[in-house]
Structures are given as structure tokens and as C-alpha cells.
Design a protein around this motif. Structure first.
Motif, PDB file in Angstrom:
ATOM      1  N   THR A  36       0.863  -1.179   0.000  1.00 33.96           N
ATOM      2  CA  THR A  36       0.000   0.000   0.000  1.00 33.96           C
ATOM      3  C   THR A  36       0.898   1.228   0.000  1.00 33.96           C
ATOM      4  OG1 THR A  36      -1.661  -1.230   1.248  1.00 33.96           O
ATOM      5  CG2 THR A  36      -1.853   1.177   1.254  1.00 33.96           C
ATOM      6  N   SER A  43      -5.325  13.076  -0.246  1.00 35.11           N
ATOM      7  CA  SER A  43      -6.277  12.024  -0.614  1.00 35.11           C
ATOM      8  C   SER A  43      -6.811  12.168  -2.040  1.00 35.11           C
ATOM      9  CB  SER A  43      -7.421  11.919   0.401  1.00 35.11           C
ATOM     10  OG  SER A  43      -8.308  12.980   0.296  1.00 35.11           O
ATOM     11  N   GLY A  46      -4.987   8.138  -4.495  1.00 34.63           N
ATOM     12  CA  GLY A  46      -5.553   6.802  -4.341  1.00 34.63           C
ATOM     13  C   GLY A  46      -4.551   5.664  -4.282  1.00 34.63           C
ATOM     14  N   THR A  49      -5.184   3.155  -1.448  1.00 36.57           N
ATOM     15  CA  THR A  49      -6.514   2.555  -1.311  1.00 36.57           C
ATOM     16  C   THR A  49      -6.449   1.126  -0.753  1.00 36.57           C
ATOM     17  OG1 THR A  49      -7.259   3.881  -3.184  1.00 36.57           O
ATOM     18  CG2 THR A  49      -8.669   2.018  -2.551  1.00 36.57           C
ATOM     19  N   THR A  51      -9.302  -1.834   1.480  1.00 36.56           N
ATOM     20  CA  THR A  51     -10.723  -1.988   1.793  1.00 36.56           C
ATOM     21  C   THR A  51     -10.897  -1.982   3.307  1.00 36.56           C
ATOM     22  OG1 THR A  51     -10.547  -4.398   1.689  1.00 36.56           O
ATOM     23  CG2 THR A  51     -11.313  -3.263  -0.295  1.00 36.56           C
ATOM     24  N   ALA A  56     -13.874   0.294  -0.476  1.00 34.89           N
ATOM     25  CA  ALA A  56     -12.576   0.903  -0.809  1.00 34.89           C
ATOM     26  C   ALA A  56     -12.458   2.239  -0.080  1.00 34.89           C
ATOM     27  CB  ALA A  56     -12.468   1.110  -2.314  1.00 34.89           C
ATOM     28  N   VAL A  57     -11.364   2.425   0.654  1.00 40.65           N
ATOM     29  CA  VAL A  57     -11.120   3.693   1.358  1.00 40.65           C
ATOM     30  C   VAL A  57      -9.664   4.093   1.155  1.00 40.65           C
ATOM     31  CG1 VAL A  57     -12.853   3.256   3.154  1.00 40.65           C
ATOM     32  CG2 VAL A  57     -10.478   2.553   3.526  1.00 40.65           C
ATOM     33  N   LYS A  58      -9.396   5.366   1.378  1.00 39.83           N
ATOM     34  CA  LYS A  58      -8.016   5.838   1.276  1.00 39.83           C
ATOM     35  C   LYS A  58      -7.382   5.787   2.662  1.00 39.83           C
ATOM     36  CE  LYS A  58      -8.829   8.242  -2.970  1.00 39.83           C
ATOM     37  NZ  LYS A  58      -9.021   9.472  -3.721  1.00 39.83           N
ATOM     38  N   SER A  59      -6.397   4.937   2.805  1.00 44.47           N
ATOM     39  CA  SER A  59      -5.853   4.680   4.135  1.00 44.47           C
ATOM     40  C   SER A  59      -4.991   5.822   4.642  1.00 44.47           C
ATOM     41  CB  SER A  59      -5.070   3.360   4.150  1.00 44.47           C
ATOM     42  OG  SER A  59      -3.976   3.421   3.256  1.00 44.47           O
ATOM     43  N   GLY A 105      -3.285   0.317  -5.212  1.00 43.03           N
ATOM     44  CA  GLY A 105      -4.480   1.103  -4.905  1.00 43.03           C
ATOM     45  C   GLY A 105      -5.510   0.989  -6.007  1.00 43.03           C
ATOM     46  N   ALA A 109      -9.300  -0.494  -5.597  1.00 36.52           N
ATOM     47  CA  ALA A 109     -10.460   0.311  -5.989  1.00 36.52           C
ATOM     48  C   ALA A 109     -11.264  -0.402  -7.078  1.00 36.52           C
ATOM     49  CB  ALA A 109     -10.012   1.683  -6.474  1.00 36.52           C
ATOM     50  N   ASN A 132      -8.387   7.472  -8.257  1.00 35.45           N
ATOM     51  CA  ASN A 132      -7.067   6.833  -8.359  1.00 35.45           C
ATOM     52  C   ASN A 132      -6.317   7.377  -9.561  1.00 35.45           C
ATOM     53  OD1 ASN A 132      -8.954   4.821  -6.947  1.00 35.45           O
ATOM     54  ND2 ASN A 132      -6.922   4.018  -6.503  1.00 35.45           N
TER      55      ASN A 132
END
Lengths: 158, 784
Positions: A36, A43, A46, A49, A51, A56-59, A105, A109, A132
Motif C-alpha cells: 500500500t 487524498s 488513491g 486505497t 478496503t 474501498a477507502v483511502k488509508s 491502490g 479500488a 485513483n
């Protein structure tokens, strides 16, 4: 400091961390899951990204403590027993990656995208991946890769 | 016959790791006891540093050391040098950390080393710098005005260099005989590369051995090693190992030797601790070398029949606050030399002034000089057609160089080796129905819809060469590439290439080339790149050189291997070497394939050395350096179709057709991918991207929130085809493919937009062609 237990790729991980640590840094620096990536501070790109409970989220936009008690999926958990999933195969087949930095990512996504919409149009793929960024491919082959994966997934489910 | 791989879309071997999160990008690497760096950066574009107070920062728990520019300078660190010198050029000192003055927003003034990156960044915030803010400027044209703030005392008028090329008298004469002169000023605006992987470095000094290893996001690790060792830090070259494994895109921005990696490497040696620094995106916007930024006045002399008679170009190139590695070459030898384009223009003169401003340094960004040249030529061609009432295709056909004119000596120094410009144009027109489009356009206009078409019949020059000529013109480096082909005792092969892959897929394509030449299976060939500790030497990848230069070195190495192997095989077959052939991976006497020695047999004997020809050394390994005799010249035709929305100014690309001639293509899938990405980068310059500074030289497009890096829904799929005119410059007939898309596409889009706006009498709008700019141009205008 806080104690968190986050299930990452199916394995519960309990750690003591600073509350300000971002989820992406927890994954990369605490757990050593460096697939990752971090590509921006806002943000937009992407690359980070993952999960979170399947979404799906942006860590980079979550603190690790916000994921406490929840389930996180990263690129390292996508292939099962050494077998790539349909999205990874699609990206390989259609040359959907070049430098490969955005790819983890992008795949996270894209997997979430076809789960939501198993038969997307090209336009829906483009809109669905607008969180992304890829600077190498011009997205042409990424769209093909997602379509190939969507078709393979649909065929597999029939 | 064994399988051959050249020309096949072999799936990439590097993908197996990149698809599963197993890439080894610099920030992914972990070394025990690594410390972390953060830089204190100037918020001002121009200021005198009165005082730096480190007290509070040093008191923070976890801070290991803090260094300022003075610390580095006093310890003997030298300025970062420039790799291309022009006559009369001013080269002001560029220290890794600013010493007395800061000269652009983001200029680094101090380096904080701490146990964690969080602490390093917190401590950097506590460093107090007392700045005396000075007037600043950001615009290249403003820099030349009387009374403009001065960036460097060495260049009081802000002029870094003045450079000219071409026959001025002949060009001026062409203008006196012209039927018509078309004049236009062009702004080729500033861009920010934005590779998705931010720059990063990890330096690890070993006090015991005196060796230092630097992992860095570099497109050319050997160049990094040479410059840091010989010029900046004074480390013996053999005591510095530079490694660039997986690099997440470069587009030029990772060619240069940046202050951060110099300072971090120095500090690692000072502290005997590993130090990691990873740029965040904001730092990337402020410190990755930017691209383009020209002000140009151009005029073209035309005959009544539409022939181009002469071209006169005056350009001011904004170089930013300091000269980075290749900055002087970009707006000169990579720009002025390409102003012939694909046309017969007999007389050309170009005059370039490079200026300093209080902005981020400007250097090579995908295409580097050639997009700027191509944009202005292709725009002038369309403006000329308009002025003469000709069709943009007709004027191109009239002026394009014809196949029988090659090799063609241009009036601006280049010798075009080969070309078939009409061939590419014809092919593109089989894909795009031009007469049909004009009908569609006319019909759409009646409905209040504005369609436009734009052509770009381009040529570019890449694989910069040869070394001797470049040296005479100011290059401080050679422009060859090296390859070592090592055959192991079992017949497996490792190729060590000096080219660098940061997305180009060399591990696959170079293996295709080596496997074919050596007639071995592809899985028996390993490609190694990006490590000065194991690759003997290399110049790296930039200017689309890996294909035309890097693979040629591998090809040469493979020939040497076959020559030696043949000697061994002949000896084992008790035959005359002249009678032995190598086919299908077997050596045999011509006509008797039944009695043969395999590649394995020969490789093994080379290392057993039990039975070698008298006087022949054991081993099977060859190093080669390929120094090409000329550039290579990819060309083609791009056609863009757009719709411009009258009420909003929004441009929508409806179709994009590209026919490129890249010579022989090793892997069509990979080349298509590079062209796709290149096209979007060029389209994006035309429509979206723009680095903007305010009146205080503050970068106001300093993040991905306000600088448009295009997303998937900003573009469409492109339609590609190729013609194939092999170049005679290298043994495989390969031309570069990495930059053509970016070079060709920007003017195709701009021409299309202007075609769509032609009913309103609009001839030119400077890029980027954003809705705001188009709406502004359309305001108050009525359709003619």
C-alpha cells in the motif's frame, strides 16, 4: 498511545500505537505491508486505497485507531494461495500497469468497483476510478483490464 | 528453430511482483536503526537568511541532529554541478542546503534527523528561521525587465545564457521575399511532472568499511553516483553504491541530482546511521524540477502558394532559481534543433535567452524541448493555413519532407536519417474520415454544436548522440549505453544493463532481445539494472534512449558472446570456425546439423576450461558500449477531434487517432502503453495542467487539489496504429517510444480547439485551454 486490534487480510493484529498514526503508516511501518503506497497528502491519488469492511477507502485519510475492531484488506491479501485474482490477472493481461506504483491502490479500488457494479460500461469504469491517479498508462489499458476482470468474474460466477 | 520474441506482446515479468504488493520502491525498504529526515523549507520565494535558531528543535526528544547549509558548506560539501554548459553561461552555486539566501519557495535551509519521521517533521516545525524577505519574480519575461529583482549576483540582469542557431541572414532574406508573414506569440506554460511515487532516498554509511549505499528514486543511478562522488560530496566513487530498484515513474523528474539526496547521504556519513527521506506531495510540487515555461515570439514567411520560406523564433526560457543537471540543454539543443519539424522550411533562425527567476528549477520533463518546438511549429502551420485560406491538411502535404529527401540535413543542425511522413499521414486518414468529419462539423454548427479537428504531423529526435558531438556542444557526459552479457556455466544468462526501467518494462523487452540474439529461451535470461554495485556502468534512461541505445549495447554484447562461443564450439567439433554455424541454439558444421554442440555444452566448457582452443581465456562474458552515430527520429500523425461547449467553454475530446513510426518494435503491447500514457500527458498540457505563481512567486498550484493531474474520466481511449521505417542508426532499427505521445499530442488538441472556435474568429488562445479561458475568449463574440 492506544491499543488497537485490526483484522488485516483475515488475521487479527493487536498493537500499541500513537493515536495520530495514519492507517497507511500502520500498515506499512508497523505491519510491514508495503504494497500500500503513499502518493499524495491530500487524498487525491488513491495509491493508498485499501478496503475497510469491504469498502474501498483511502488509508491516508484514516487514523489507524478508526479501524480498531474492523477488517482491512490490502493488496497483499488479494491473491489467494499464490493465485492471482481476476483483477490482477486482468491488469497483467491488458498491460494495465507500467511503473506499478499506483497499481495496488488501483486494484483495490477496481475490485470494489466491480463488486458494486459487475458489468460496468467503459465510462462507468472511468468515473468509478476517478479517485485513483495513474501517470503512466493514460488509463486506456486500465479500463480494458477492469473490463477483462469483470468479464472473467462474471464467467466464473455463472 | 527456437522461438523468437522480437515483435511479440510478451506479458511483463515485472508485473508478478508489482501486482501483488511486492515491489521494492525506496520508501518500502527497511534497514534496522534507520533514522528519518525532514527538511526545513523556505515559505518565501526570495529572502536573506538572517539567523537560524535550532534550540527548540534540538531539545525535542528523539531528535538526533540538525544541520544547516553552513554546516554542509564548512564540511567541504560542494555545489551540485550542471551537466551541460553553453558558451558564456552563468552557473551560480547551488548548495544542497541554502547558505545565505533562499531563492524559491521550498528551498531547503535545514535538515532534521530524528528517530521517527513524525518526530523529524515536528522538530522541523520548531526550527526558527529569521528571514529578511526580498522582492521576488516568477515570470521569465518579467525577469528581463529593467528594475526586476535579481536572483543571483553573478547574473545581475537574470540572464543565464543567450544562445542562437541557424542562418540569420538567410532567414531574414526569406522574410523580405515573403508573400505573407504569420506572427504569433506563444506561452508554453509551466508543468509539474507528478510521478505518482514521490522522490525518496535511503542512505546507509558503513563506518567500518567506509562504504556508503544510497537507495534513491533515480532514472540514472550511475550518473547519481558519479556526480555525488566526484563533485558534491567527494566520496571515492568506488565507495558509493547507488541502487534504484523499483522506481515509480520519472518522466524526467528523477534524472537530476537533487539537494535532498546529497544532504541525506552526507548526514548518514556524518552520523554513521542509515537515514531515510521520502518527499511528500507538497514537497514534490515545490522541489521536483518543473517543465516547459517558455515565452516565444514566432513568425513564419509564406509564399503565395503556401510554401514555408523561413521561420524566425525568439524564446525566453524560464530556468527557475538554479540550474539543475540538464537544464541548459533543454531549451537549446533539444528545442532549437527540432524547429524544422517535418517540413521543408529552408531557412530557420532561433534565439533563446535562458533566465533565472525565483521559482522551482526547470529541467527535462517528458519530451523536454521537443514538445515546445512541436507545439509552436504545428500551431504556426494551422495559423498559416488560415491566413492563406488553405486547408490544414493541404498546407501540410505541400510542405512535408518527402521520402526521397532522406537523409535530410535540416537548417538547424540535425541530420534526419530516415522518414516517410506521408505514409503515416495517409494511414491516419484511413482511420479518420476527414471529409466525413467536415460534413459532420458543418451539420453540428447548424445545431449550435462546435466540433473541431486538429492535426499534428510531427517528428522528434531522441536517443541523444553521439558522445563526441554532444561533448563539443557542451555536454559533460557521454551518451552511450553499456551492457554486460554474462553466460553462466549452465547456459543461463544475466544481462547487466546501464539503462534504467521505471515503468518501461526492460526486464521483459531486454530479455526478448537477448534471448533472440543468443537463441535461448526467455526464461533463461535475467535482466539486471539499477545498481552501481553490480552493473558496470550506465547512463540510465531519459530522452527515449533505452530502446535505441540500451538494447543496441545488449545486441553488441550478444554478438561478442556468440563469436567466442563459436570458437569453443569449433574446437569441440574439431572443425574450422569458419564452417560452424549457430542455429536454433546449436553449433554445428554447416550442412551437418546432426553433430552439434548446444549452447549449454559450450557454456559449460567455457568455465570447465578442460578443452579450450589454445590461448583462449576461460569464461563467457562480454561488456559492450554502444555509442550511436546519430539521434533517431520517430515521427507520425496524430488527429484529435473535440467538441467545445459554447456556453461553458468546456472541451471534450471525442476521438484521438495516432499513427506513430517508431521503427522496429520489440513489444507492441508495451510500446502501445507508453504511447497511451504519453498522449494523455500532452493532452493534459493542452487542456488541464498549469503551474501558477502569484505576484510574490508563491506557487498557488501546490497540490493535487489545485493542479490537475488527469484522472480516468478526464480522457477517452485512444486509437493507435503504426508504420515501420527502421532507423539505420542502430543494429535493431529501433527508435524511441517514450516521449512521442507527449510531443505530438499537445498541438493536435490545441489545433482542434482552435478549429472548433474558428466560426467565432478566434485564432489562438494560450494553453491550458480551460473552460475559463475559452469562455473568456468567446465572451461577446458572435458566430461569423
Amino acid at each position: 498511545m492506544a491499543s488497537v486490534t485490526i483484522t488485516v487480510n483475515g488475521t487479527p493484529q493487536t498493537r500499541e500505537i500513537e493515536t495520530r498514526v495514519l492507517l497507511v503508516h500502520f500498515l506499512r511501518d508497523t505491519l510491514g505491508l508495503t504494497g500500500t503506497h503513499v502518493g499524495c497528502d491530500t487524498s487525491q491519488c488513491g495509491a493508498c486505497t485499501v478496503t475497510l469492511d469491504g469498502m474501498a477507502v483511502k488509508s491516508c485519510s484514516l487514523f489507524a485507531v478508526q479501524a480498531d475492531g474492523r477488517s482491512v484488506g490490502t493488496i497483499e491479501g488479494v491473491a489467494k494461495e499464490g493465485k492471482l485474482n481476476a483483477m490482477q490477472e486482468g491488469f497483467w493481461q491488458e498491460h494495465g500497469l507500467q511503473c506499478g506504483f499506483c497499481t495496488p491502490g488501483m486494484i483495490m479500488a477496481a475490485c470494489a468497483l466491480i463488486e458494486r457494479n459487475p458489468k460496468p460500461t467503459d465510462h462507468e469504469v472511468r468515473v468509478g476510478l476517478e479517485g485513483n491517479m495513474c501517470r503512466c498508462t493514460g488509463y486506456t489499458n486500465i479500463v480494458k483490464a477492469v473490463q477483462t476482470a469483470a468479464a472473467a468474474t462474471a464467467a466464473g460466477k455463472r | 528453430m527456437s522461438e523468437t520474441f522480437f515483435g511479440k506482446s510478451v506479458k511483463r515479468r515485472e508485473d508478478a511482483r508489482l501486482l501483488t504488493g511486492k515491489g521494492a520502491f525506496v520508501d518500502d525498504l527497511k534497514i534496522p536503526f534507520t533514522t528519518h529526515a525532514a527538511f526545513v523549507r523556505s515559505p518565501h520565494a526570495h529572502a536573506k537568511i538572517n539567523k537560524i535558531d535550532l534550540t527548540a528543535a534540538k531539545a525535542m526528544k528523539g531528535v538526533i541532529a540538525i544541520y544547516t547549509g553552513k554546516d554542509l558548506k564548512d564540511s567541504g560539501v560542494k555545489p551540485i554541478p550542471v551537466g551541460w554548459l553553453l558558451p558564456g553561461i552563468k552557473v551560480p552555486a547551488h548548495y544542497p542546503l541554502a547558505v545565505d539566501k533562499v531563492r524559491h519557495m521550498g528551498d531547503a535551509v535545514a535538515l532534521v534527523i530524528a528517530e521517527t519521521v513524525y518526530i523529524a517533521r515536528d522538530a522541523a516545525e520548531l526550527v526558527e528561521v529569521d528571514y529578511q524577505v526580498l522582492p521576488a519574480l516568477s515570470d521569465g519575461a518579467e525577469a528581463l525587465k529593467k528594475g526586476a529583482p535579481t536572483v543571483h549576483d553573478e547574473a545581475p540582469d537574470n540572464v543565464c545564457f543567450r544562445w542562437a542557431l541557424g542562418d540569420k541572414a538567410a532567414t531574414d532574406k526569406a522574410f523580405t521575399t515573403a508573400h505573407k508573414i504569420v506572427k504569433q506569440s506563444f506561452r508554453n506554460h509551466r508543468l509539474i511532472p507528478n510521478a505518482i511515487e514521490p522522490r525518496a532516498c535511503l542512505a546507509s554509511a558503513n563506518a567500518g568499511t567506509g562504504e556508503t549505499t544510497l537507495w534513491v528514486t533515480s532514472q540514472n543511478p550511475h550518473v547519481h553516483r558519479l556526480i555525488m562522488a566526484a563533485f558534491v560530496l567527494g566520496i571515492p566513487e568506488h565507495k558509493l553504491r547507488v541502487i534504484s530498484q523499483d522506481v515509480g515513474g520519472g518522466f524526467g523528474s528523477k534524472i537530476f541530482i537533487y539537494p535532498e539526496e546529497c544532504a541525506v547521504t552526507w548526514a548518514s556519513r556524518a552520523l554513521s546511521r542509515p537515514i531515510k527521506w521520502t518527499s511528500d506531495r507538497r514537497e514534490a510540487f515545490l522541489t521536483d524540477a518543473h517543465g516547459r515555461d517558455h515565452h516565444t515570439e514566432a513568425e513564419i514567411a509564406l509564399s503565395a502558394e503556401g510554401n514555408f520560406l523561413g521561420l524566425r523564433v525568439k524564446t525566453v526560457a524560464n530556468l527557475g532559481a538554479y540550474l539543475t543537471l540538464f537544464a541548459p540543454a533543454v531549451p537549446t539543443y533539444l528545442y532549437g534543433t527540432l524547429l524544422t519539424g517535418t517540413y521543408k522550411t529552408p531557412a530557420i533562425h532561433v534565439d533563446v535567452t535562458g533566465v533565472f527567476t525565483h521559482t522551482t528549477p526547470v529541467d527535462a520533463y517528458r519530451g523536454a524541448g521537443r514538445p515546445e518546438a512541436t507545439y509552436l511549429i504545428e500551431r504556426l502551420v494551422d495559423l498559416s493555413a488560415k491566413a492563406l485560406g488553405m486547408d490544414p491538411l493541404e498546407i501540410r502535404r505541400k510542405n512535408l519532407l518527402t521520402s526521397d529527401q532522406f537523409p535530410y540535413q535540416t537548417p538547424v543542425a540535425l541530420l534526419y536519417d530516415s522518414g516517410n511522413y506521408q505514409g503515416a499521414l495517409d494511414k491516419a486518414l484511413t482511420m479518420f474520415d476527414y471529409p466525413g468529419f467536415r460534413k459532420e462539423q458543418a451539420a453540428a454548427r447548424k445545431e449550435g454544436r462546435y466540433l473541431g479537428v486538429g492535426f499534428s504531423t510531427y517528428v522528434e529526435a531522441c536517443g541523444l548522440a553521439p558522445s563526441q558531438v554532444a561533448g563539443a556542444l557542451g555536454a559533460q557526459a557521454g551518451l552511450y549505453e553499456s551492457a554486460t552479457v554474462r553466460v553462466h556455466p549452465t547456459g543461463k544468462v544475466t544481462v547487466f544493463t546501464g539503462s534504467h526501467s521505471h515503468g518501461q518494462g526492460h526486464e521483459t523487452t531486454f530479455a526478448q532481445v537477448a534471448a533472440d540474439e543468443l537463441q535461448v529461451p526467455m526464461e533463461d535470461v535475467e535482466i539486471v539494472h539499477g545498481d552501481t554495485g553490480i552493473v558496470p556502468f550506465g547512463m540510465g534512461s531519459y530522452g527515449s534512449r533505452s530502446g535505441p541505445v540500451g538494447t543496441a549495447a545488449i545486441h553488441m554484447g550478444a554478438q561478442k558472446i556468440k563469436e567466442k562461443a563459436k570458437k569453443i564450439a569449433a574446437h569441440l567439433l574439431e572443425a574450422n570456425e569458419k564452417d560452424v554455424v549457430y542455429e536454433g541454439g546449436k553449433f554445428f558444421v554447416k550442412g551437418t546439423p546432426g553433430v552439434s554442440k548446444s549452447f549449454f555444452d559450450v557454456s559449460l566448457m567455457a568455465y570447465l576450461a578442460h578443452n579450450l582452443p589454445k590461448g583462449l581465456e576461460p569464461g563467457l562474458e562480454a561488456i559492450s558500449f554502444f555509442d550511436p552515430g546519430n539521434f533517431v527520429f520517430p515521427f507520425g500523425t496524430h488527429i484529435c477531434m473535440v467538441e467545445v461547449e459554447r456556453s461553458t467553454g468546456v472541451v471534450k475530446v471525442l476521438r484521438y487517432v495516432a499513427v506513430d513510426d517508431l521503427g522496429r518494435v520489440i513489444n507492441p503491447m508495451i510500446v502501445d502503453g507508453m504511447v497511451h500514457g504519453g498522449i494523455l500527458q500532452g493532452v493534459s498540457q493542452a487542456l488541464y495542467e498549469h503551474a501558477e505563481y502569484d505576484e510574490n512567486a508563491q506557487l498557488i498550484t501546490g497540490s493535487m487539489m489545485n493542479y490537475v493531474v488527469p484522472k480516468a474520466d478526464d480522457f477517452i481511449g485512444v486509437e493507435l496504429a503504426r508504420t515501420e521505417t527502421p532507423t539505420p542508426v542502430n543494429p535493431l532499427g529501433i527508435k524511441g517510444a517514450g516521449e512521442t505521445g507527449t510531443i505530438a499530442s499537445t498541438p493536435a488538441v490545441a489545433n482542434a480547439v482552435m478549429d472548433a472556435l474558428s466560426p467565432f474568429g478566434i485564432q489562438h488562445i494560450d494553453m491550458p485551454l480551460t473552460p475559463g479561458r475559452i469562455w473568456e475568449a468567446l465572451r461577446g463574440r458572435k458566430e461569423a
